[in-house]
Design a protein around this motif. Structure first.
Motif, PDB file in Angstrom:
ATOM      1  N   ASN A  21      -6.720  -0.891   0.032  1.00  0.00           N
ATOM      2  CA  ASN A  21      -6.151  -0.123   1.135  1.00  0.00           C
ATOM      3  C   ASN A  21      -6.893  -0.419   2.433  1.00  0.00           C
ATOM      4  OD1 ASN A  21      -4.465   2.216   2.189  1.00  0.00           O
ATOM      5  ND2 ASN A  21      -6.511   3.020   2.555  1.00  0.00           N
TER       6      ASN A  21
ATOM      7  N   ILE B 231       0.809  -1.213   0.000  1.00  0.00           N
ATOM      8  CA  ILE B 231       0.000   0.000   0.000  1.00  0.00           C
ATOM      9  C   ILE B 231       0.845   1.266   0.000  1.00  0.00           C
ATOM     10  CG2 ILE B 231      -1.536   1.378   1.473  1.00  0.00           C
ATOM     11  CD1 ILE B 231      -2.944  -0.709  -0.248  1.00  0.00           C
ATOM     12  N   SER B 232       1.921   1.314   0.772  1.00  0.00           N
ATOM     13  CA  SER B 232       2.692   2.559   0.833  1.00  0.00           C
ATOM     14  C   SER B 232       3.329   2.892  -0.507  1.00  0.00           C
ATOM     15  CB  SER B 232       3.763   2.482   1.927  1.00  0.00           C
ATOM     16  OG  SER B 232       4.674   1.437   1.690  1.00  0.00           O
TER      17      SER B 232
ATOM     18  N   ASN C 220       2.327  -4.899   6.389  1.00  0.00           N
ATOM     19  CA  ASN C 220       3.625  -4.487   5.825  1.00  0.00           C
ATOM     20  C   ASN C 220       4.451  -5.650   5.289  1.00  0.00           C
ATOM     21  OD1 ASN C 220       4.089  -5.192   8.671  1.00  0.00           O
ATOM     22  ND2 ASN C 220       6.190  -4.565   8.302  1.00  0.00           N
TER      23      ASN C 220
ATOM     24  N   GLN D 188     -12.649   6.591   4.566  1.00  0.00           N
ATOM     25  CA  GLN D 188     -11.253   6.241   4.843  1.00  0.00           C
ATOM     26  C   GLN D 188     -10.378   7.488   4.929  1.00  0.00           C
ATOM     27  OE1 GLN D 188      -9.171   2.823   2.965  1.00  0.00           O
ATOM     28  NE2 GLN D 188     -10.949   2.781   1.610  1.00  0.00           N
TER      29      GLN D 188
ATOM     30  N   SER E  39      -2.053   4.480  11.664  1.00  0.00           N
ATOM     31  CA  SER E  39      -2.537   4.363  10.285  1.00  0.00           C
ATOM     32  C   SER E  39      -1.679   3.376   9.503  1.00  0.00           C
ATOM     33  CB  SER E  39      -2.540   5.734   9.600  1.00  0.00           C
ATOM     34  OG  SER E  39      -3.464   6.596  10.214  1.00  0.00           O
TER      35      SER E  39
ATOM     36  N   SER F 211      -0.676   3.329   5.529  1.00  0.00           N
ATOM     37  CA  SER F 211      -1.780   3.339   4.577  1.00  0.00           C
ATOM     38  C   SER F 211      -1.725   4.570   3.677  1.00  0.00           C
ATOM     39  CB  SER F 211      -3.117   3.305   5.329  1.00  0.00           C
ATOM     40  OG  SER F 211      -3.295   2.072   5.978  1.00  0.00           O
TER      41      SER F 211
ATOM     42  N   TYR G  77     -12.151  -2.409  11.933  1.00  0.00           N
ATOM     43  CA  TYR G  77     -11.085  -1.473  11.554  1.00  0.00           C
ATOM     44  C   TYR G  77     -10.594  -0.627  12.723  1.00  0.00           C
ATOM     45  CZ  TYR G  77     -12.827  -2.939   7.062  1.00  0.00           C
ATOM     46  OH  TYR G  77     -13.227  -3.713   6.003  1.00  0.00           O
TER      47      TYR G  77
ATOM     48  N   LEU H  28      -6.207  -3.974   3.779  1.00  0.00           N
ATOM     49  CA  LEU H  28      -4.875  -4.133   4.378  1.00  0.00           C
ATOM     50  C   LEU H  28      -4.630  -3.143   5.516  1.00  0.00           C
ATOM     51  CD1 LEU H  28      -2.818  -4.627   1.083  1.00  0.00           C
ATOM     52  CD2 LEU H  28      -3.452  -6.388   2.743  1.00  0.00           C
ATOM     53  N   PHE H  29      -5.656  -2.443   5.952  1.00  0.00           N
ATOM     54  CA  PHE H  29      -5.516  -1.474   7.036  1.00  0.00           C
ATOM     55  C   PHE H  29      -5.152  -2.193   8.335  1.00  0.00           C
ATOM     56  CE2 PHE H  29      -7.679   1.521  10.138  1.00  0.00           C
ATOM     57  CZ  PHE H  29      -6.675   2.480  10.082  1.00  0.00           C
TER      58      PHE H  29
ATOM     59  N   SER I 184      -0.390  -0.264   7.688  1.00  0.00           N
ATOM     60  CA  SER I 184      -0.951  -1.245   6.762  1.00  0.00           C
ATOM     61  C   SER I 184      -0.217  -2.565   6.962  1.00  0.00           C
ATOM     62  CB  SER I 184      -0.801  -0.782   5.308  1.00  0.00           C
ATOM     63  OG  SER I 184       0.545  -0.864   4.881  1.00  0.00           O
TER      64      SER I 184
END
Length: 486
Positions: free
Chosen positions: A125, A87-88, A141, A169, A137, A148, A214, A128-129, A139
């Protein structure tokens, strides 16, 4: 990037402060042309191109080159919007692709939003939070992935698509705001809290995740299966687990890029929550070309969602057999009972002819030096300030449990883990992990893992909850049956 075969004498800027040794950079134009760097170059190129429009007769040539580059970038995303660098890095690539698309829309009325499944990307996103106390915040990794999406990317997609979940989000889960967050924010898009439809998610490139929600305290369990990717680690079948704001099954965040540094160990299988054969993991590389993709592949071959649990199986045989041709099969099956919560992991390892010692490792988060591991006979506990994981092991071969740590200097970090290993060599082994994530002061459940006549029986008593599961060791993938749950 368009004609990589013509590039010669590629190298680091001699004034770049973080230079590290990469023995062979000849393939870097090809590598960098198929990851986030292409998007970065395209975004900057587009801004520059229209700044010189009407002033340079190469405009049309460069414009065609940019459109071609964008087409290549779209091929790097899955149909579901997923991005294999994590995600990053999707956030990094997106930031500059948005520059490109905004310029094309504003200057030439060329709308490119539907070239990539951006709404699906923001669902990825969300899937995978991974919020926890050290990174609210965060994700999942796997590889070098970090936090995220920034809110600017989310807000841009929400503005274009009018998707309320993406807007939610951006306003509640984003890593940070920036100038473009202000520019892209459309307050008329009504934020919609996500429902439970992404509580079980299998991405196109075989990253699989389940969760209870979440919030900081919710359970998240994720496994890295799938093909190679830039910035990857040697982590096929590795599992990350978060509960009550703590990372209990941990993956080291963004290790060194320098293959000659002792910290390179953190990129290899022995530093991940996965299987080792005679102390060695699956195929990786020694940084010959930097942090490029390896030759290791795995695949989700089974998965399902039932009323009381989810399950999946990842086959990593191909990843291990690249460097060990005697490997016949390596599979990991995971069952997650989200509401108890409880986890069962079934590792089945088979060699063709040469017996080996098999082991599994489970790392706890310790970047703040507040993680620890304890073992006792067939149980282990991974401890964090707000939560812990208590697990019991059984196996088809005699096993031993130890609390160990990676052989690295403390200046790099201290990485404790529970090590589960066969006592003697064998050609066939089944590991059964049965365990529960718990609040730090919660009583450990009673867990038994017993071998019966034709199956294994897992029995769990946790407060007022009861679970009984039978496991059948009949082939390369163990079968299971949930007998009772109340």
């Amino acid at each position: 990037m368009r004609y990589p075969e013509t590039v010669t004498d590629w190298g680091f800027d001699p004034e770049y402060p973080d230079h590290y040794d990469v023995p062979d950079m000849s393939n870097w134009p090809e590598i960098l042309g198929h990851n986030n760097f292409r998007a970065v170059a395209s975004g900057g190129f587009a801004l520059g191109l229209f700044a010189i429009e009407g002033r340079d007769d190469r405009f049309d040539e460069w414009h065609e080159m940019l459109i071609d580059s964008f087409d290549v970038s779209t091929e790097l995303y899955g149909a579901d919007g997923s991005y294999d660098e994590g995600i990053s890095y999707a956030n990094y690539a997106n930031t500059y692709l948005v520059y490109f698309m905004e310029v094309m829309k504003r200057k030439q009325d060329l709308e490119l939003f539907d070239a990539i499944n951006f709404v699906g990307m923001m669902d990825c996103n969300l899937a995978l939070f991974l919020p926890h106390h050290l990174e609210p915040s965060g994700s999942v990794n796997f590889g070098d992935a970090g936090p995220s999406m920034n809110s600017s990317n989310l807000l841009w997609v929400a503005q274009k698509s009018r998707d309320g979940v993406t807007q939610y989000q951006a306003l509640n889960h984003a890593g940070k705001h920036d100038l473009f967050s202000l520019l892209y924010f459309d307050p008329s898009v009504v934020p919609v809290p996500p429902d439970d439809s992404l509580h079980y998610s299998l991405l196109e490139f075989d990253w699989i995740t389940t969760r209870t929600g979440y919030a900081m305290d919710d359970l998240v369990v994720s496994m890295r299966s799938g093909p190679p990717a830039n910035h990857e680690h040697a982590d096929r079948n590795s599992v990350i687990l978060k509960y009550f704001g703590e990372i209990l099954f941990a993956d080291s965040k963004h290790p060194t890029y320098n293959a000659k540094s002792p910290g390179w160990l953190l990129r290899t299988s022995p530093a991940h929550n996965t299987i080792l054969i005679d102390g060695k993991g699956h195929a990786y590389h020694n940084g010959e070309e930097g942090t490029n993709a390896s030759a290791a592949s795995a695949m989700i071959v089974r998965d399902g969602e039932r009323p009381d649990y989810v399950f999946w199986t990842s086959d990593a045989t191909e990843a291990y057999s690249v460097t060990n041709q005697d490997v016949q099969s390596i599979t990991r099956t995971v069952l997650v009972f989200r509401e108890i919560p409880f986890l069962i992991v079934l590792d089945k390892m088979t060699k063709a002819s040469k017996p080996s010692l098999f082991s599994a490792r489970w790392f706890v988060e310790n970047s703040d030096k507040q993680g620890s591991v304890t073992t006792s006979e067939n149980t282990f506990t991974l401890n964090r300030p707000h939560a812990k994981f208590f697990g019991a092991y059984g196996g088809s071969q005699p096993i031993q449990l130890e609390s160990l740590q990676l052989p690295l200097d403390e200046s790099i970090g201290v990485f404790p883990y529970a090590d589960v290993a066969t006592v003697e060599k064998s050609s066939d082994a089944l590991f059964i992990l049965a365990g529960a994530p718990l609040e730090a002061d919660e009583d450990n459940p009673r867990i038994s893992v017993r071998q019966m006549v034709d199956h294994w029986e897992i029995e769990v008593i946790k407060a007022h909850q009861y679970l009984k599961v039978h496991v059948f060791d009949r082939g390369e993938i163990p079968e299971f049956e949930v007998m009772e749950m109340r």
